[in-house]
Design a protein around this motif. Structure first.
Motif, PDB file in Angstrom:
ATOM      1  N   GLN A  95       0.827  -1.207   0.000  1.00 57.03           N
ATOM      2  CA  GLN A  95       0.000   0.000   0.000  1.00 57.03           C
ATOM      3  C   GLN A  95       0.857   1.251   0.000  1.00 57.03           C
ATOM      4  N   VAL A  96       1.953   1.219   0.763  1.00 57.82           N
ATOM      5  CA  VAL A  96       2.830   2.391   0.846  1.00 57.82           C
ATOM      6  C   VAL A  96       3.440   2.703  -0.512  1.00 57.82           C
ATOM      7  N   LEU A  97       3.964   1.676  -1.194  1.00 57.51           N
ATOM      8  CA  LEU A  97       4.593   1.905  -2.493  1.00 57.51           C
ATOM      9  C   LEU A  97       3.564   2.298  -3.550  1.00 57.51           C
ATOM     10  N   ARG A  98       2.322   1.758  -3.450  1.00 59.80           N
ATOM     11  CA  ARG A  98       1.251   2.180  -4.375  1.00 59.80           C
ATOM     12  C   ARG A  98       0.943   3.659  -4.206  1.00 59.80           C
ATOM     13  N   MET A  99       0.779   4.083  -2.962  1.00 55.77           N
ATOM     14  CA  MET A  99       0.501   5.498  -2.699  1.00 55.77           C
ATOM     15  C   MET A  99       1.670   6.388  -3.123  1.00 55.77           C
ATOM     16  N   LEU A 100       2.880   5.867  -2.942  1.00 59.82           N
ATOM     17  CA  LEU A 100       4.062   6.608  -3.359  1.00 59.82           C
ATOM     18  C   LEU A 100       4.068   6.784  -4.883  1.00 59.82           C
ATOM     19  N   GLY A 101       3.670   5.730  -5.595  1.00 61.97           N
ATOM     20  CA  GLY A 101       3.564   5.822  -7.051  1.00 61.97           C
ATOM     21  C   GLY A 101       2.567   6.889  -7.484  1.00 61.97           C
ATOM     22  N   LEU A 102       1.429   6.952  -6.788  1.00 66.63           N
ATOM     23  CA  LEU A 102       0.427   7.976  -7.107  1.00 66.63           C
ATOM     24  C   LEU A 102       0.971   9.373  -6.827  1.00 66.63           C
ATOM     25  N   ALA A 103       1.697   9.511  -5.712  1.00 69.10           N
ATOM     26  CA  ALA A 103       2.319  10.797  -5.391  1.00 69.10           C
ATOM     27  C   ALA A 103       3.354  11.177  -6.451  1.00 69.10           C
ATOM     28  N   PHE A 104       4.094  10.173  -6.946  1.00 61.31           N
ATOM     29  CA  PHE A 104       5.059  10.388  -8.031  1.00 61.31           C
ATOM     30  C   PHE A 104       4.366  10.973  -9.269  1.00 61.31           C
ATOM     31  N   ILE A 105       3.245  10.373  -9.638  1.00 57.80           N
ATOM     32  CA  ILE A 105       2.516  10.815 -10.835  1.00 57.80           C
ATOM     33  C   ILE A 105       2.054  12.269 -10.683  1.00 57.80           C
ATOM     34  N   LEU A 106       1.450  12.578  -9.542  1.00 55.40           N
ATOM     35  CA  LEU A 106       0.938  13.928  -9.299  1.00 55.40           C
ATOM     36  C   LEU A 106       2.073  14.953  -9.263  1.00 55.40           C
ATOM     37  N   ALA A 107       3.173  14.599  -8.586  1.00 59.12           N
ATOM     38  CA  ALA A 107       4.313  15.513  -8.510  1.00 59.12           C
ATOM     39  C   ALA A 107       4.941  15.719  -9.884  1.00 59.12           C
ATOM     40  N   GLY A 108       5.044  14.645 -10.675  1.00 60.53           N
ATOM     41  CA  GLY A 108       5.615  14.757 -12.020  1.00 60.53           C
ATOM     42  C   GLY A 108       4.817  15.693 -12.909  1.00 60.53           C
ATOM     43  N   LEU A 109       3.503  15.577 -12.858  1.00 62.59           N
ATOM     44  CA  LEU A 109       2.640  16.474 -13.646  1.00 62.59           C
ATOM     45  C   LEU A 109       2.839  17.931 -13.232  1.00 62.59           C
ATOM     46  N   ALA A 110       2.907  18.162 -11.917  1.00 62.44           N
ATOM     47  CA  ALA A 110       3.048  19.529 -11.408  1.00 62.44           C
ATOM     48  C   ALA A 110       4.416  20.117 -11.749  1.00 62.44           C
ATOM     49  N   VAL A 111       5.475  19.344 -11.516  1.00 59.73           N
ATOM     50  CA  VAL A 111       6.837  19.834 -11.748  1.00 59.73           C
ATOM     51  C   VAL A 111       7.069  20.116 -13.233  1.00 59.73           C
ATOM     52  N   GLY A 112       6.560  19.237 -14.103  1.00 56.44           N
ATOM     53  CA  GLY A 112       6.766  19.409 -15.544  1.00 56.44           C
ATOM     54  C   GLY A 112       6.204  20.715 -16.061  1.00 56.44           C
ATOM     55  N   VAL A 113       4.978  21.030 -15.662  1.00 55.63           N
ATOM     56  CA  VAL A 113       4.344  22.283 -16.097  1.00 55.63           C
ATOM     57  C   VAL A 113       5.115  23.484 -15.574  1.00 55.63           C
ATOM     58  N   ALA A 114       5.449  23.454 -14.289  1.00 51.33           N
ATOM     59  CA  ALA A 114       6.149  24.591 -13.677  1.00 51.33           C
ATOM     60  C   ALA A 114       7.516  24.812 -14.320  1.00 51.33           C
ATOM     61  N   GLN A 115       8.266  23.727 -14.555  1.00 48.70           N
ATOM     62  CA  GLN A 115       9.584  23.857 -15.171  1.00 48.70           C
ATOM     63  C   GLN A 115       9.492  24.426 -16.577  1.00 48.70           C
ATOM     64  N   ALA A 116       8.528  23.932 -17.344  1.00 47.67           N
ATOM     65  CA  ALA A 116       8.410  24.355 -18.737  1.00 47.67           C
ATOM     66  C   ALA A 116       8.018  25.830 -18.865  1.00 47.67           C
TER      67      ALA A 116
ATOM     68  N   MET B 174       5.322  11.376 -16.343  1.00 54.44           N
ATOM     69  CA  MET B 174       4.311  12.419 -16.176  1.00 54.44           C
ATOM     70  C   MET B 174       4.905  13.818 -16.359  1.00 54.44           C
ATOM     71  N   MET B 175       6.171  13.970 -15.968  1.00 54.08           N
ATOM     72  CA  MET B 175       6.834  15.258 -16.158  1.00 54.08           C
ATOM     73  C   MET B 175       6.991  15.562 -17.647  1.00 54.08           C
ATOM     74  N   VAL B 176       7.389  14.560 -18.422  1.00 53.68           N
ATOM     75  CA  VAL B 176       7.535  14.742 -19.867  1.00 53.68           C
ATOM     76  C   VAL B 176       6.183  15.037 -20.510  1.00 53.68           C
ATOM     77  N   VAL B 177       5.149  14.309 -20.061  1.00 54.73           N
ATOM     78  CA  VAL B 177       3.797  14.537 -20.597  1.00 54.73           C
ATOM     79  C   VAL B 177       3.353  15.973 -20.341  1.00 54.73           C
ATOM     80  N   SER B 178       3.510  16.437 -19.087  1.00 58.52           N
ATOM     81  CA  SER B 178       3.049  17.790 -18.757  1.00 58.52           C
ATOM     82  C   SER B 178       3.911  18.859 -19.428  1.00 58.52           C
ATOM     83  N   MET B 179       5.219  18.583 -19.613  1.00 57.96           N
ATOM     84  CA  MET B 179       6.064  19.520 -20.346  1.00 57.96           C
ATOM     85  C   MET B 179       5.606  19.617 -21.805  1.00 57.96           C
ATOM     86  N   SER B 180       5.182  18.482 -22.365  1.00 56.41           N
ATOM     87  CA  SER B 180       4.729  18.452 -23.756  1.00 56.41           C
ATOM     88  C   SER B 180       3.454  19.261 -23.940  1.00 56.41           C
TER      89      SER B 180
END
Length: 415
Positions: A225-246, A362-368
């Protein structure tokens, strides 16, 4: 499970593995930052700031992470980690000098290969490093060790842009690329000093069908459960960071009314704060659960990202960037510690290989999509959306906030 089981643990700074890996990381960071800025400035000069040509640099750097991280993580668990890391640095150096010859004889587009090949090899080296980290650093010192790494990254966030720009401006592209090749060779030599991993039994145990090992990594993450939730947090953070960086460049030019060059000062303020924040977390690391660290980092990211999107004040934006940098190490340290603590040492590489692409992908997707979002929405709206993604990432941690890491020591001989 290793020599770290003694009753009175030595100081973290006396840990031979950590000393060696930090020195290797310093050398690699020098090469990476010189490479990044040399390629960026060279391509910008050569193509007259063509956005497509410049965006290809990011593709060359990030696409291999998404594609090869799964494979690299699996092989990292099958191969001897010390040997893997040394060979990856040696092959990186060889490839750099090969590309250098190609550039010298007229094929300037080969500069993309420097980033591409290096990024591929790092997907085998990085999970091997994580596996050794799990083996050679005591459980209660893992979070402090990760904080030291975060501090090192922060130092280069400040010094890296200046170093890369200086080398390229004074010596040109070929010398810059050659510097990268030399430091990779030096890193390989430094890694020879790593303690013998003594992981023959563990490594032999995972030899078998590649597909079975590959699938096991995904199954292991899904069953925790911990690693699953961590994966979801990874996805959300990647989307956010990608947009902000771009879109950070547009924050500088449109919201603050400054030239593109001002972006480096924002990055330096952020990097200096990350250095301080990493030091603070290192001091308090033992007392704070990694889930809480990650939540604090995500919550601060949500608030700071939203404010940056609305701010037209240079002092306010720089202050918020500093605050965000101060707390950002909590995200990196929290994530890395959770991967290490909730993964058995025989599968750390694969867990890292499964989770890492979620963030990068997700970072690459949001940057795109950042360019399309920019034409349809205001910067304030986009950065508010990124802030919401960070907030959701913090909320994801709530169900696992009180969970304790499993004790893998008893199972050390099983896998």
């Amino acid at each position: 499970m290793s020599h770290t089981d003694s009753a009175n643990p030595p100081s973290l700074f006396r840990n031979r593995f950590l000393q060696t890996i930090l020195l290797s990381s310093v050398l690699l960071q020098v090469g990476i930052w010189v490479r990044n800025f040399a390629i960026l400035l060279y391509v910008a000069d050569r193509t007259n700031n063509d956005p497509y040509a410049i965006s290809l640099i990011s593709v060359a750097e990030f696409a291999p992470i998404f594609v090869f991280s799964f494979i690299g993580g699996t092989f990292a668990d099958r191969w001897r980690p010390k040997r893997t890391m040394i060979w990856c640095d040696l092959l990186s150096a060889v490839s750099v000098f090969g590309v250098l010859l190609s550039i010298h004889f007229g094929s300037w587009e080969s500069v993309y290969l420097v980033a591409f090949i290096s990024a591929i090899l790092s997907q085998f080296s990085q999970p091997s490093s994580m596996r050794l980290f799990k083996y050679h650093v005591r459980e209660e010192q893992l979070q402090q060790g990760m904080a030291l790494f975060q501090s090192l990254m922060a130092i280069f966030m400040v010094l890296g842009p200046m170093l890369g720009t200086f080398v390229y401006s004074n010596f040109g592209l070929e010398i810059s690329i050659a510097v990268m090749g030399v430091v990779f060779l030096l890193s390989a030599l430094v890694l020879i000093r790593l303690p013998e991993d003594d992981m023959k039994q563990q490594t032999a145990a995972v030899k078998g069908q590649f597909r079975k090992d590959f699938v096991e990594g995904f199954r292991y993450v899904w069953q925790s459960q911990v690693l699953r939730m961590l994966g979801l947090a990874f996805i959300l953070a990647g989307l956010a960071v990608g947009v902000a960086q771009a879109l950070n460049l547009f924050i500088v030019t449109e919201r603050l009314g400054k030239t593109e060059e001002f972006l480096q000062y924002m990055l330096m303020v952020n990097g200096a704060a990350m250095l301080i924040g990493g030091g603070i977390v290192a001091v308090f690391a033992k007392r704070v659960p990694p889930q809480l660290l990650l939540s604090i980092g995500m919550l601060a990211g949500a608030i700071c990202t939203t404010i940056v999107g609305f701010s037209t004040s240079i002092p306010l934006t720089l202050s918020v960037q500093f605050l965000n940098g101060l707390v950002f190490p909590c995200i990196h340290i929290g994530i890395s510690t959770m991967i290490l603590k909730w993964s058995h040492s025989s599968i750390v590489g694969r867990v890292n290989g499964v989770l890492n692409p979620m963030f990068v992908g997700m970072m690459v997707v949001s940057m795109s999509f950042a360019g399309a979002l920019k034409t349809s929405f205001s910067l304030s709206t986009i950065f508010s959306g990124a802030g919401i993604l960070f907030l959701l990432g913090a909320l994801v941690m709530i169900p696992i906030m009180n969970q304790k890491a499993p004790d893998h020591t008893a199972a050390a001989q099983e896998t």
